[in-house]
Every structure is written in C-alpha cells, then in structure tokens.
Scaffold this active site. Sequence first.
Site, PDB file in Angstrom:
ATOM      1  N   ARG A 161       0.809  -1.223   0.000  1.00 60.88           N
ATOM      2  CA  ARG A 161       0.000   0.000   0.000  1.00 60.88           C
ATOM      3  C   ARG A 161       0.843   1.273   0.000  1.00 60.88           C
ATOM      4  O   ARG A 161       0.357   2.352   0.330  1.00 60.88           O
ATOM      5  CB  ARG A 161      -0.991   0.027   1.168  1.00 60.88           C
ATOM      6  CG  ARG A 161      -2.063  -1.038   1.097  1.00 60.88           C
ATOM      7  CD  ARG A 161      -3.253  -0.670   1.960  1.00 60.88           C
ATOM      8  NE  ARG A 161      -4.309  -1.652   1.816  1.00 60.88           N
ATOM      9  CZ  ARG A 161      -4.499  -2.665   2.677  1.00 60.88           C
ATOM     10  NH1 ARG A 161      -3.698  -2.793   3.720  1.00 60.88           N
ATOM     11  NH2 ARG A 161      -5.470  -3.512   2.481  1.00 60.88           N
ATOM     12  N   LYS A 174       3.122  11.551 -11.445  1.00 64.83           N
ATOM     13  CA  LYS A 174       2.355  10.593 -12.248  1.00 64.83           C
ATOM     14  C   LYS A 174       3.156   9.305 -12.395  1.00 64.83           C
ATOM     15  O   LYS A 174       4.323   9.333 -12.769  1.00 64.83           O
ATOM     16  CB  LYS A 174       2.044  11.167 -13.628  1.00 64.83           C
ATOM     17  CG  LYS A 174       0.923  12.193 -13.645  1.00 64.83           C
ATOM     18  CD  LYS A 174       0.602  12.570 -15.086  1.00 64.83           C
ATOM     19  CE  LYS A 174      -0.551  13.539 -15.162  1.00 64.83           C
ATOM     20  NZ  LYS A 174      -0.878  13.892 -16.555  1.00 64.83           N
ATOM     21  N   GLU A 231       9.486  17.808 -24.750  1.00 64.34           N
ATOM     22  CA  GLU A 231       8.741  18.233 -23.558  1.00 64.34           C
ATOM     23  C   GLU A 231       9.210  19.621 -23.103  1.00 64.34           C
ATOM     24  O   GLU A 231       8.403  20.432 -22.629  1.00 64.34           O
ATOM     25  CB  GLU A 231       8.904  17.217 -22.425  1.00 64.34           C
ATOM     26  CG  GLU A 231       8.244  15.869 -22.680  1.00 64.34           C
ATOM     27  CD  GLU A 231       6.720  15.895 -22.526  1.00 64.34           C
ATOM     28  OE1 GLU A 231       6.161  16.951 -22.151  1.00 64.34           O
ATOM     29  OE2 GLU A 231       6.087  14.851 -22.785  1.00 64.34           O
ATOM     30  N   LYS A 285       7.307  23.009 -14.771  1.00 58.50           N
ATOM     31  CA  LYS A 285       6.429  21.882 -14.470  1.00 58.50           C
ATOM     32  C   LYS A 285       6.067  21.844 -12.992  1.00 58.50           C
ATOM     33  O   LYS A 285       4.901  21.638 -12.636  1.00 58.50           O
ATOM     34  CB  LYS A 285       7.072  20.555 -14.882  1.00 58.50           C
ATOM     35  CG  LYS A 285       6.149  19.378 -14.571  1.00 58.50           C
ATOM     36  CD  LYS A 285       6.492  18.099 -15.275  1.00 58.50           C
ATOM     37  CE  LYS A 285       5.413  17.073 -14.990  1.00 58.50           C
ATOM     38  NZ  LYS A 285       5.661  15.781 -15.647  1.00 58.50           N
ATOM     39  N   GLU A 339      -4.572  17.318 -11.496  1.00 58.22           N
ATOM     40  CA  GLU A 339      -4.986  17.577 -12.869  1.00 58.22           C
ATOM     41  C   GLU A 339      -6.490  17.835 -12.983  1.00 58.22           C
ATOM     42  O   GLU A 339      -7.181  17.302 -13.832  1.00 58.22           O
ATOM     43  CB  GLU A 339      -4.583  16.396 -13.772  1.00 58.22           C
ATOM     44  CG  GLU A 339      -4.478  16.786 -15.248  1.00 58.22           C
ATOM     45  CD  GLU A 339      -3.866  15.700 -16.108  1.00 58.22           C
ATOM     46  OE1 GLU A 339      -3.036  16.051 -16.950  1.00 58.22           O
ATOM     47  OE2 GLU A 339      -4.198  14.508 -15.926  1.00 58.22           O
ATOM     48  N   ARG A 394      -3.223  22.159 -14.508  1.00 59.10           N
ATOM     49  CA  ARG A 394      -2.208  21.150 -14.836  1.00 59.10           C
ATOM     50  C   ARG A 394      -2.428  20.577 -16.232  1.00 59.10           C
ATOM     51  O   ARG A 394      -1.504  20.031 -16.852  1.00 59.10           O
ATOM     52  CB  ARG A 394      -2.187  20.034 -13.788  1.00 59.10           C
ATOM     53  CG  ARG A 394      -1.104  18.983 -14.074  1.00 59.10           C
ATOM     54  CD  ARG A 394      -0.871  18.046 -12.932  1.00 59.10           C
ATOM     55  NE  ARG A 394       0.112  17.017 -13.271  1.00 59.10           N
ATOM     56  CZ  ARG A 394       0.735  16.252 -12.395  1.00 59.10           C
ATOM     57  NH1 ARG A 394       0.496  16.401 -11.114  1.00 59.10           N
ATOM     58  NH2 ARG A 394       1.601  15.348 -12.775  1.00 59.10           N
ATOM     59  N   ASN A 407      -0.629  19.011 -20.927  1.00 57.45           N
ATOM     60  CA  ASN A 407      -1.083  18.034 -21.920  1.00 57.45           C
ATOM     61  C   ASN A 407      -0.981  18.542 -23.355  1.00 57.45           C
ATOM     62  O   ASN A 407      -1.321  17.816 -24.298  1.00 57.45           O
ATOM     63  CB  ASN A 407      -2.540  17.634 -21.634  1.00 57.45           C
ATOM     64  CG  ASN A 407      -2.670  16.842 -20.348  1.00 57.45           C
ATOM     65  OD1 ASN A 407      -1.790  16.068 -19.998  1.00 57.45           O
ATOM     66  ND2 ASN A 407      -3.758  17.053 -19.626  1.00 57.45           N
ATOM     67  N   HIS A 426      -0.224  16.260 -26.342  1.00 59.98           N
ATOM     68  CA  HIS A 426      -0.283  14.877 -25.881  1.00 59.98           C
ATOM     69  C   HIS A 426      -1.527  14.108 -26.322  1.00 59.98           C
ATOM     70  O   HIS A 426      -1.492  12.879 -26.386  1.00 59.98           O
ATOM     71  CB  HIS A 426      -0.157  14.826 -24.352  1.00 59.98           C
ATOM     72  CG  HIS A 426       1.239  14.988 -23.865  1.00 59.98           C
ATOM     73  ND1 HIS A 426       1.955  16.152 -24.059  1.00 59.98           N
ATOM     74  CD2 HIS A 426       2.071  14.144 -23.211  1.00 59.98           C
ATOM     75  CE1 HIS A 426       3.167  16.008 -23.527  1.00 59.98           C
ATOM     76  NE2 HIS A 426       3.258  14.800 -23.025  1.00 59.98           N
ATOM     77  N   HIS A 445      -0.143  11.026 -27.930  1.00 60.03           N
ATOM     78  CA  HIS A 445      -0.335   9.686 -27.373  1.00 60.03           C
ATOM     79  C   HIS A 445      -0.970   8.745 -28.395  1.00 60.03           C
ATOM     80  O   HIS A 445      -0.658   7.553 -28.428  1.00 60.03           O
ATOM     81  CB  HIS A 445      -1.204   9.748 -26.107  1.00 60.03           C
ATOM     82  CG  HIS A 445      -0.432  10.057 -24.865  1.00 60.03           C
ATOM     83  ND1 HIS A 445      -1.013  10.595 -23.746  1.00 60.03           N
ATOM     84  CD2 HIS A 445       0.883   9.907 -24.563  1.00 60.03           C
ATOM     85  CE1 HIS A 445      -0.093  10.759 -22.808  1.00 60.03           C
ATOM     86  NE2 HIS A 445       1.068  10.354 -23.290  1.00 60.03           N
ATOM     87  N   HIS A 465       8.711   8.624 -26.947  1.00 60.56           N
ATOM     88  CA  HIS A 465       7.593   9.451 -26.487  1.00 60.56           C
ATOM     89  C   HIS A 465       7.711  10.895 -26.948  1.00 60.56           C
ATOM     90  O   HIS A 465       6.745  11.487 -27.437  1.00 60.56           O
ATOM     91  CB  HIS A 465       7.524   9.399 -24.953  1.00 60.56           C
ATOM     92  CG  HIS A 465       6.531  10.346 -24.362  1.00 60.56           C
ATOM     93  ND1 HIS A 465       5.168  10.144 -24.444  1.00 60.56           N
ATOM     94  CD2 HIS A 465       6.694  11.528 -23.689  1.00 60.56           C
ATOM     95  CE1 HIS A 465       4.536  11.142 -23.846  1.00 60.56           C
ATOM     96  NE2 HIS A 465       5.427  12.000 -23.386  1.00 60.56           N
TER      97      HIS A 465
END
Length: 352
Positions: free
Chosen positions: A109, A131, A173, A213, A223, A227, A231, A234, A238, A253
């Site tokens: 956990r 993330k 990025e 960032k 997000e 935030r 993106n 993206h 993506h 990426h």
Amino acid sequence: MGKQEVIISKNICQDLEKVLAKHSYDKLFILTDEHTKRCCLPLVQKAKGMEQAQPISIGVEDVHKNIETLAYVWSTLSKEEGTRHSLLINLGGGMVTDLGGFAAATFKRGISYINIPTTLLAMVDASVGGKTGINFNGLKNEIGAFAPADQVLIDSEFLRTLDAENILSGYAEMLKHGLIRSTEHWSELLRFDFNDINYHTLRELIGKSVEIKEGVVEMDPFEKGIRKALNLGHTIGHAFESFALNNENPVLHGYAVAWGLVCELYLSHVKTGFPSSKLHQTVQFIKDNYGRLEFSCKHYEALYELMTHDKKNAPAKEINFTLLSEVGQVCINQTATKKEIFEALDFYSETM
C-alpha cells in the site's frame, strides 16, 4: 499529494548520500533497466549506503512498461523481504520512473521512493510531478496513480551517455514547457544547437523546464484544472505513440509529442487564434529535428479511435485538448470535432 523535493545536482554521489541520510529504511532497493544497469549504476554505487542496495533489473524500452514487468518488480520486492519501511530508488528513463513509482505506490500500500532520472525526457517530465503507471490494452499509461517521489535527483552528466534521439525526445517536452510559459523561453529553446551540445546551457534549460512543471503541478496536483496545460501536444501525440506501438514500430515518447504539437498548434491556430507565424516557426523546428511518423488518410479512423480513449476526455466522449491562443496563453478543456481533427492530420501530412 505532497510536494516532492527536486535537486539539480552537480555531484550525484554527494547529493544521494544526503538524501539517503534523510530516510529511515530497513531495506534499500534500486530499480534499473538493462541499459542503465550497465551505463549509469556505476555512477551512483560509490555513494555511502549504496553498498546495501538490492538491485532489480528490467528490460529496456516502453514495450516492458506492462503488467508482467510490474508483477516481476512486486515479486522481487516481496521475495527479498521488502516491507512498508523499505526504500526504492528508480534509476533510469521515464519507463523506469513510471513503472518503479507505481510499484512503490502499490507495494504494501505504498513505500517511499527516490527518482534519479537518466534521460532528458525523465528529467523534465516523467520523474517530476507524481504521475506513475504502466501501459495496458495497447494504451499509454492506462493504469497508474498520482504518487510523487520523496526526492528527484537530476544530474545532467547522465546525458553524456545518451544518444541524439533520446536527447531530442526529452527536448520535445521542454519545447512544450516553453510554449506554455513565454515567448522569450520558447525562442530560447528554438535557438539551441543540437549539432554542438553545450551541456552547461542544457543544464540551465533543464532547470527552467523543471521549475515550469513544478509550478504547474503545485497549483493543481491532481490535474483538475491548470495542470492540463502540460497536456499540450499529448492528446494526438499519445495516439501517434499507441498507433506506432500497435504496429510494432514503437517511437520515442518525445517524438510523438513533437508530432502531436504540430497538429495541436494547428488546432490552436484554427480554434483559439494562435499566430500563424509562431505555428510555422515551431513546425519548422520540429520538421528539421524530428522527421515524421508515416501514416496515410486510411489510418485516420484508427488514430481517432485511439484519441477517444484519452484519459482527459469528458464522459460524453468529446475529445479534450489543451490549446494556445498565444505562446504562454493556455486554453484548457477545448474540444474539436472529428472533422477538425482530420483537418489537423491533413495539415501534418502536408506540412511535415
């Protein structure tokens, strides 16, 4: 979500020793891929305390960012008697920090972890912001959690082990960060010379990117609002990345993000008035440095279908975009019709 401590390091061993001294742990683990085990692990092993670190090594590249690899990391942590008081160091690129962060967030956990990114992409993106996750069902980062590292140690000296393609992947990025921040920073990024890399200048640019960032993440850690600025590029990027992966021709990426920026800046021009001159300046930079992804109009439906699975979409299945009205002026929660998206793909095909 707690704020992570980001350290721009000039001596990785000294700084790692200081960071380890802040933690109380019963067992220390270090996750690498096969490449960073060979090229980067020797650069940190001399740090005091690292002689006790139990290594875990996984395969290289994004194809290993999956449930099977995650289960292997969980299994190793368990077999080597890891507990809730253990500490994991992720030494590698974005695949290692994403998967390792998710393993840490879910084992017992949640255990503490440190990121030491070794690629430019991981330094300015994957390792910062909390993330974590894995790819699933052919979709990028489909399973994951917000779970920030306690510390992120960034040392640009690792970049000397990196090839040109991986430098460019991370730089996409950084270009995105420039676009959402200011004309001055965006222009500075467009002037960088990849044919004669100045690592001192690159370290300064990395520091600015991380600061941008961090600032955005601190305002909106989960997000829900601003935030989403991160993106930019993206949603379509993506889709490009998943499309290439599904066709067994994976791309880095950052390259997918760069190509996604071409399409999404076009949508920005059409829908929110982004200046044509800055659109074409950015597209020319991307064309000169990143080449192009090969696809034709017969692939538009497949690309569109991949976009419908994007995590940022509203329940009504509208495809959500982050667009710009100007460099530094972000418009979140924008939507585009299927026809407009196909027009953006047309623009890409004609321009690139």
